[in-house]
Enzyme design. Structure first.
Site, short mmCIF file in Angstrom:
data_model
loop_
_atom_site.label_atom_id
_atom_site.label_comp_id
_atom_site.label_asym_id
_atom_site.label_seq_id
_atom_site.Cartn_x
_atom_site.Cartn_y
_atom_site.Cartn_z
N ASP A 450 4.51 -2.44 -2.91
CA ASP A 450 3.08 -2.77 -2.98
C ASP A 450 2.57 -2.96 -1.55
O ASP A 450 3.11 -3.76 -0.78
CB ASP A 450 2.88 -4.06 -3.79
CG ASP A 450 1.39 -4.33 -4.08
OD1 ASP A 450 0.98 -4.18 -5.23
OD2 ASP A 450 0.67 -4.66 -3.10
N ASN A 458 -9.43 -1.44 2.32
CA ASN A 458 -10.58 -0.82 1.65
C ASN A 458 -11.88 -1.44 2.14
O ASN A 458 -12.84 -0.71 2.45
CB ASN A 458 -10.50 -1.02 0.15
CG ASN A 458 -9.75 0.14 -0.53
OD1 ASN A 458 -9.68 1.22 0.02
ND2 ASN A 458 -9.25 -0.13 -1.72
N ASP A 467 -7.72 5.55 0.60
CA ASP A 467 -7.03 6.71 -0.02
C ASP A 467 -6.10 7.37 0.97
O ASP A 467 -4.97 7.75 0.64
CB ASP A 467 -8.05 7.73 -0.51
CG ASP A 467 -8.73 7.28 -1.80
OD1 ASP A 467 -8.29 6.27 -2.37
OD2 ASP A 467 -9.68 7.97 -2.24
N GLU A 493 -2.34 0.48 -5.57
CA GLU A 493 -1.67 0.63 -4.27
C GLU A 493 -0.18 0.37 -4.40
O GLU A 493 0.51 0.10 -3.44
CB GLU A 493 -2.32 -0.32 -3.25
CG GLU A 493 -1.84 -1.75 -3.24
CD GLU A 493 -2.17 -2.55 -4.49
OE1 GLU A 493 -2.56 -1.97 -5.51
OE2 GLU A 493 -2.00 -3.78 -4.46
N1 GTP Z 1 -8.78 3.20 -1.76
C1 GTP Z 1 -8.16 2.94 -2.88
N2 GTP Z 1 -8.03 1.70 -3.27
C2 GTP Z 1 -7.36 1.37 -4.40
C3 GTP Z 1 -6.82 2.37 -5.20
N3 GTP Z 1 -6.20 1.79 -6.26
C4 GTP Z 1 -6.36 0.45 -6.12
N4 GTP Z 1 -7.06 0.19 -4.99
C5 GTP Z 1 -7.44 -1.04 -4.48
O1 GTP Z 1 -6.34 -1.76 -4.04
C6 GTP Z 1 -6.68 -3.10 -4.01
C7 GTP Z 1 -5.60 -3.97 -4.44
O2 GTP Z 1 -5.89 -5.24 -4.09
P1 GTP Z 1 -5.13 -6.49 -4.63
O3 GTP Z 1 -4.46 -6.24 -5.94
O4 GTP Z 1 -6.09 -7.59 -4.66
O5 GTP Z 1 -4.04 -6.80 -3.59
P2 GTP Z 1 -3.97 -6.73 -2.05
O6 GTP Z 1 -5.32 -6.71 -1.50
O7 GTP Z 1 -3.20 -5.50 -1.73
O8 GTP Z 1 -3.24 -7.94 -1.64
P3 GTP Z 1 -1.71 -8.19 -1.91
O9 GTP Z 1 -1.22 -7.18 -2.84
O10 GTP Z 1 -1.67 -9.53 -2.48
O11 GTP Z 1 -1.13 -8.09 -0.58
C8 GTP Z 1 -7.92 -3.22 -4.88
O12 GTP Z 1 -9.06 -3.55 -4.09
C9 GTP Z 1 -8.07 -1.86 -5.49
O13 GTP Z 1 -9.45 -1.53 -5.66
C10 GTP Z 1 -7.00 3.71 -4.80
O14 GTP Z 1 -6.59 4.67 -5.45
N5 GTP Z 1 -7.67 3.91 -3.63
#
Ligand code: GTP
Length: 593
Positions: A450, A458, A467, A493
């Protein structure tokens, strides 16, 4: 509705067809052989008949020569001594012709030799008598000596009739259809002979200036009756008998001339001479005039005999030639028939059956999704098969297109659109299969990855950069692990790496390697900004673990990595490990980053 295929026939096409082919060839052979045998028999008969007729003609020619020899002999015996030398030469020439004709007749190997020998003996005897009479001074020559010599020559011809009869019987036995040929020619030969004899009975006494003896008168009457009988027996010529007669006159015309000149006028001449009981002084004509007129009257009879014989020989030779042509034509047709039937079967096999079977095999292969390695050989096929092969090629082309599309669809179905990694569904399938396998080389270990603080990326750089980060991290992980390790997008992610066959400790080593690689990677955005990311890793897996449990344990480990401060690796030792402590406990886990 599910279609039920009928049971396969026990017989192949080849097994069904070859007995018919064999029967067709055999029937054609029989038909051809039958035709050739039949025309062969006809030719054999025609050749045999032609040979027999030629031999018969040669035999009749000899009979005629014996008859003809008597003319010069008679003249030699009764003529003036001054003409002796030239008449002797004529007689010798006539003898030579008779001998040559007898020699030709004797070439008929089937003729009994003793019959011919008897003729030769009798002929010698007659000739000796003729010579003796001719050498005697005229004043000492008695009419009786002349008549005895003539009778001896008659006997030679009579003996020769046995030869003629023998050959005619032989000829009729081999083919009764040529009986009429034998009868007609023998009749003509007899007519010629008896006409000559009749002349002899009359000329000899007149030449010797004697009254005609009673015996000669009786013989003349008998001979005339015999000539009348033979003429009656001679079948009239209705139309023509075929073969070539005289160029100018048909046989029917020769017959009519002979009837007029000899049977009417010639016999009337004889009748006039016989008037008044053969009294020399009462005779209508002297020796010279009678001889000249009688010999002239006999000529058409002789011509009719010769022409008839020549026409018969020609006719039978022609029949033989015709039969030979028919035989050769039949043999040629038979050969063509058998040949074309064989060629037909070979062509059917090579150009129809085999190409059809090949087409059928390709279609069967297509139905089993096996595409032909080469295009169908359209060139050199018949038009119908060219169409079939072209259709097969078209179907094969479409099938190839469909299978490419299917592969693409299948790939799309298991691929994540953004990163190009396999998707979660495919990962689950692979992991589930591996968890069920009993082979140690298949034991599944899962690394869940992760990206840390991805939301912030983002937020700070925008979704497209997010992306890009996902794509580049995915590509990096794909490059970092072995080809047979499965790198998947787990969702959002999160990524997952499925490793099979390794121990949990080795999986942890891979996770560390990945962690370092992600940490060390610099990502340059489209507007030239360089950024770095880290990721957290949870590792779990092992033998006899359910796939869902492995995911759960890896997720727990990931959670621990996150809560421990991110950018690190955590491992969950599973239930199995606890069930088999010695196996895993002995392996020292690497220091976790
Ligand atoms: N650009 C992009 N963003 C994505 C995609 N799939 C998920 N996300 C974003 O990834 C982010 C995941 O954030 P969180 O689950 O809050 O976790 P984090 O910000 O990575 O923090 P931790 O995992 O706790 O380190 C979200 O804002 C989703 O919108 C994707 O295909 N593209």
């Amino acid at each position: 509705m599910k279609s039920v295929s009928p049971p396969l026939s026990s017989k192949s096409l080849h097994q069904v067809l070859w007995p018919f082919g064999l029967v067709a060839v055999l029937c054609t052979l029989l038909l051809a052989a039958g035709g050739v045998a039949k025309t062969g028999q006809t030719y054999d008969l025609a050749r045999n008949n032609a040979t027999q007729v030629r031999q018969f003609a040669a035999i009749l020619e000899a009979a005629n020569a014996i008859s003809a020899e008597r003319g010069p002999a008679n003249v030699l015996m009764t003529a003036e001594p001054s003409r002796y030398e030239s008449l002797l030469l004529k007689w010798h020439n006539a003898q030579a012709r008779t001998d040559a004709a007898l020699k030709t007749a004797s070439l008929t190997r089937t003729l009994p030799r003793d019959l011919l020998d008897r003729v030769t003996e009798q002929l010698d005897q007659g000739r000796r008598r003729v010579l003796a009479a001719s050498l005697r001074p005229r004043e000492q020559l008695a009419y009786r000596d002349v008549q005895m010599a003539i009778n001896a020559m008659f006997l030679a011809w009579d003996n020769y009739q046995r030869v003629v009869l023998w050959q005619s019987r032989h000829m009729i036995q081999s083919d009764p259809a040529i009986a009429s040929v034998a009868i007609r020619n023998m009749t003509l030969s007899g007519l010629r002979e008896y006409a000559g004899r009749l002349g002899s009975y009359l000329i000899a006494p007149i030449s010797m200036k004697e009254n005609m003896p009673l015996e000669n008168q009786i013989n003349s009457r008998e001979t005339m009756a015999r000539i009348q009988t033979l003429w009656t027996l001679l079948p009239a010529y209705v139309g023509d008998i075929g073969g070539s007669a005289d160029r100018n006159l048909s046989l029917a015309q020769h017959y009519e001339i002979a009837r007029q000149v000899y049977m009417v006028q010639g016999l009337a001449l004889v009748e006039r001479q016989l008037r008044d009981g053969g009294e020399l002084s009462a005779m209508a004509l002297d020796a010279e005039s009678f001889t000249a007129q009688y010999v002239a009257a006999m000529k058409p009879l002789e011509t009719l005999r010769n022409q008839n014989l020549a026409a018969v020989v020609d006719k039978f030779n022609h029949r033989q030639d015709q039969a030979l042509i028919e035989l050769l034509a039949t043999a040629l047709i038979a050969t063509l028939l058998v040949g074309s039937m064989s060629v037909l079967l070979i062509v059917m096999r090579r150009r129809v059956v085999q190409p059809l079977l090949h087409g059928a095999k390709v279609i069967i292969d297509l139905s089993e999704n096996q595409l032909p390695s080469q295009p169908m050989p359209i060139q050199g096929q018949v038009r119908e098969l060219q169409r079939l092969y072209a259709a097969i090629d078209a179907v094969a082309g479409k099938l190839a297109e469909w299978s490419t599309l299917t592969r693409q669809f299948e790939k799309l179905a298991i691929t994540d659109g953004l990163t190009g990694l396999v998707n979660r569904r495919n990962l689950d399938e692979l992991g589930f299969k591996a968890s069920l396998s009993v082979r140690s080389s298949d034991v599944p270990h899962l690394i869940l990855v992760d990206i840390d603080h991805f939301k912030a990326i983002n937020d700070r750089y925008g979704h497209p950069v997010g992306d890009q980060v996902l794509r580049e991290v995915a590509a990096l992980m794909r490059r970092t692990v072995r080809d047979n390790d499965c790198v998947a997008r787990f969702g959002g992610e999160e990524f997952a790496v499925l490793i099979q066959g390794n121990s949990l400790a080795e999986a942890a080593i891979v996770a560390r390697k990945l962690r370092r690689a992600v940490q060390n990677q610099t990502i340059v955005t489209s507007d030239g900004q360089a950024l770095r990311v880290t990721a957290s890793f949870g590792v779990a897996g092992g033998k006899n673990e359910a796939w869902a449990d492995i995911i759960r344990y890896a997720d727990e480990a990931l959670y621990r990595a996150k809560t421990a401060g991110r950018n690190r690796v955590r491992v969950t030792r599973t239930q199995s490990r606890q069930r088999h402590p010695p196996l895993l406990q002995n392996i020292p886990l690497p220091e976790l980053g």
